[in-house]
Scaffold this motif. Structure first.
Motif, short mmCIF file in Angstrom:
data_model
loop_
_atom_site.label_atom_id
_atom_site.label_comp_id
_atom_site.label_asym_id
_atom_site.label_seq_id
_atom_site.Cartn_x
_atom_site.Cartn_y
_atom_site.Cartn_z
N ASP A 22 0.82 -1.21 0.00
CA ASP A 22 0.00 0.00 0.00
C ASP A 22 0.85 1.27 0.00
O ASP A 22 0.56 2.21 -0.74
CB ASP A 22 -0.95 -0.01 1.20
CG ASP A 22 -2.01 1.07 1.12
OD1 ASP A 22 -2.42 1.42 -0.01
OD2 ASP A 22 -2.44 1.57 2.17
N ASP B 268 0.54 6.84 3.31
CA ASP B 268 0.32 5.66 4.15
C ASP B 268 1.22 5.66 5.39
O ASP B 268 1.52 4.62 5.94
CB ASP B 268 0.56 4.37 3.33
CG ASP B 268 -0.02 3.11 3.97
OD1 ASP B 268 -1.13 3.19 4.53
OD2 ASP B 268 0.63 2.06 3.89
N HIS C 34 -4.74 6.47 5.79
CA HIS C 34 -6.03 5.88 6.18
C HIS C 34 -5.95 5.22 7.56
O HIS C 34 -6.85 4.45 7.92
CB HIS C 34 -6.47 4.85 5.12
CG HIS C 34 -5.61 3.63 5.06
ND1 HIS C 34 -6.11 2.35 5.18
CD2 HIS C 34 -4.27 3.48 4.92
CE1 HIS C 34 -5.11 1.48 5.09
NE2 HIS C 34 -3.99 2.13 4.94
N HIS C 35 -4.87 5.49 8.33
CA HIS C 35 -4.73 4.90 9.67
C HIS C 35 -5.46 5.76 10.71
O HIS C 35 -5.15 6.95 10.84
CB HIS C 35 -3.26 4.80 10.07
CG HIS C 35 -2.47 3.83 9.24
ND1 HIS C 35 -1.80 4.22 8.10
CD2 HIS C 35 -2.27 2.51 9.39
CE1 HIS C 35 -1.21 3.15 7.58
NE2 HIS C 35 -1.47 2.10 8.34
N ALA D 29 -4.50 3.28 1.63
CA ALA D 29 -4.11 4.63 1.21
C ALA D 29 -4.33 4.77 -0.29
O ALA D 29 -4.61 5.86 -0.79
CB ALA D 29 -2.65 4.88 1.57
N ASP E 190 -3.59 -4.45 1.07
CA ASP E 190 -4.13 -4.04 2.37
C ASP E 190 -5.46 -4.73 2.72
O ASP E 190 -5.92 -4.64 3.85
CB ASP E 190 -4.31 -2.52 2.44
CG ASP E 190 -3.16 -1.85 3.19
OD1 ASP E 190 -2.06 -2.44 3.25
OD2 ASP E 190 -3.34 -0.74 3.73
MN LIG Z 1 -2.09 1.04 4.22
#
Ligand SMILES: [Mn+2]
Length: 320
Positions: free
Chosen positions: A29, A81, A106-107, A126, A156
């Motif tokens: 990712d 990411d 996207h975390h 991401a 992912d």
């Molecule tokens: Mn990721």
């Protein structure tokens, strides 16, 4: 500072001389999102490079080998990411940690370290965020860009199998299929084919998982000895944390990798409880079903004990 897709689109349209940073121990990712953005911005005539603290595994050559480095003075730094500065790896953290202009991530555990943060906290990868960003910015996606995005989306989500997959994931994937990317070959390359060293390592670590919490938690360890003896590179280790979750009854799978003597990288996968919360006990983070943390200056047994205790707490397990 959180920004939305429109603001991020304005930003990437107007930037130039861009350095894109991937996270250390790169996965599909971070590589896919970094090279997708690099490709799309270069197609607009901008100068762009990608940097990663660790070597990018050879298995991603098919999405990186088009990208010859360009020479320019860096004006804009974008991280893809990367949930926290320390994940940039030491060199890039020291050089660029304080000056990341835009982070695309996207975390849920993102520390908001960048000047601008585009966070798709409900996105599975991401790469999904990158795709939506490129569409919002009206920046064309070509076949290689689509292939980069597909790679991050597939890796992912465990090839579109994990709980993080949404209807939006499939909607974006369905558009990527129209680029005629060789997704069957990519999936086989990423998810089916294993080197002999990888296969041997799987056999070793899975022959002796340790169980706790009445069998609801399984712990496996990949020691530096195994890695060295089998001659594994980082790319060959990707996906191993999914293995303990294959065991019937296991709700928390813990994989401890000895990076170097006394330094342990822990990957947590879960079926029911919050993996990110378990890792937060030790300064780590990630996603609800997949997260990680790190220990240094300690012993394998100590790491196992601490993780087992955190697992018991998460499962509210008070048995023996
Ligand atoms: Mn990721």
């Amino acid at each position: 500072m959180r920004i939305d897709y429109k603001q991020a689109a304005e930003f990437i349209k107007n930037c130039d001389n861009v350095l894109i940073l991937a996270h250390s121990s790169p996965d599909g990712d971070t590589v896919g999102s970094s090279f997708a953005l690099c490709r799309a911005l270069r197609n607009l005539g901008k100068r762009v490079n990608v940097s990663c603290a660790d070597e990018i595994p050879e298995k991603y050559d098919y999405i990186t080998d088009w990208c010859a480095p360009q020479i320019f003075d860096v004006e804009t730094v974008i991280a893809c990411d990367v949930a926290g500065v320390h994940l940039l790896g030491e060199n890039n953290a020291v050089r660029y940690g304080e000056r990341v202009d835009l982070c695309i991530d996207h975390h849920i555990s993102n520390t908001d370290y960048a000047r601008r943060l585009l966070l798709g906290e409900h996105s599975a990868s991401a790469c999904e965020v990158i795709y939506t960003l490129l569409v919002t910015a009206d920046i064309p996606v070509d076949r290689m860009t689509a292939q980069c995005i597909y790679t991050g989306m597939a890796t992912d989500t465990g090839c579109f199998r994990f709980e993080n997959v949404t209807s939006e994931t499939h909607r974006i994937a369905s558009v990527l299929y129209t680029y005629d990317i060789p997704f069957g070959a990519i999936n086989r390359h990423l998810f089916d084919i294993k080197s002999k060293a990888r296969l041997k390592t799987e056999q070793i670590v899975m022959s002796q998982p340790e169980f706790c919490c009445g069998g609801k938690c399984a712990i496996i360890a990949i020691t530096a000895d195994i890695i060295e003896k089998e001659g594994l590179d980082d790319g060959e280790l990707e996906g191993i944390p999914a293995l303990p979750m294959q065991i019937e009854g296991v709700e928390i799978g813990i994989t401890i990798k000895e990076k170097e003597r006394g330094v342990y990288k822990v990957s947590v996968r879960t079926a029911s409880v919050d993996a990110s919360a378990i890792c937060a006990n030790f300064g780590g983070g990630g996603h609800i079903r997949a997260a990680g943390c790190k220990f240094s200056g300690t012993y394998l047994e100590d790491v196992k004990q601490k993780m087992a205790a955190a697992a018991a707490e998460a499962l509210e397990y008070d048995g023996q």
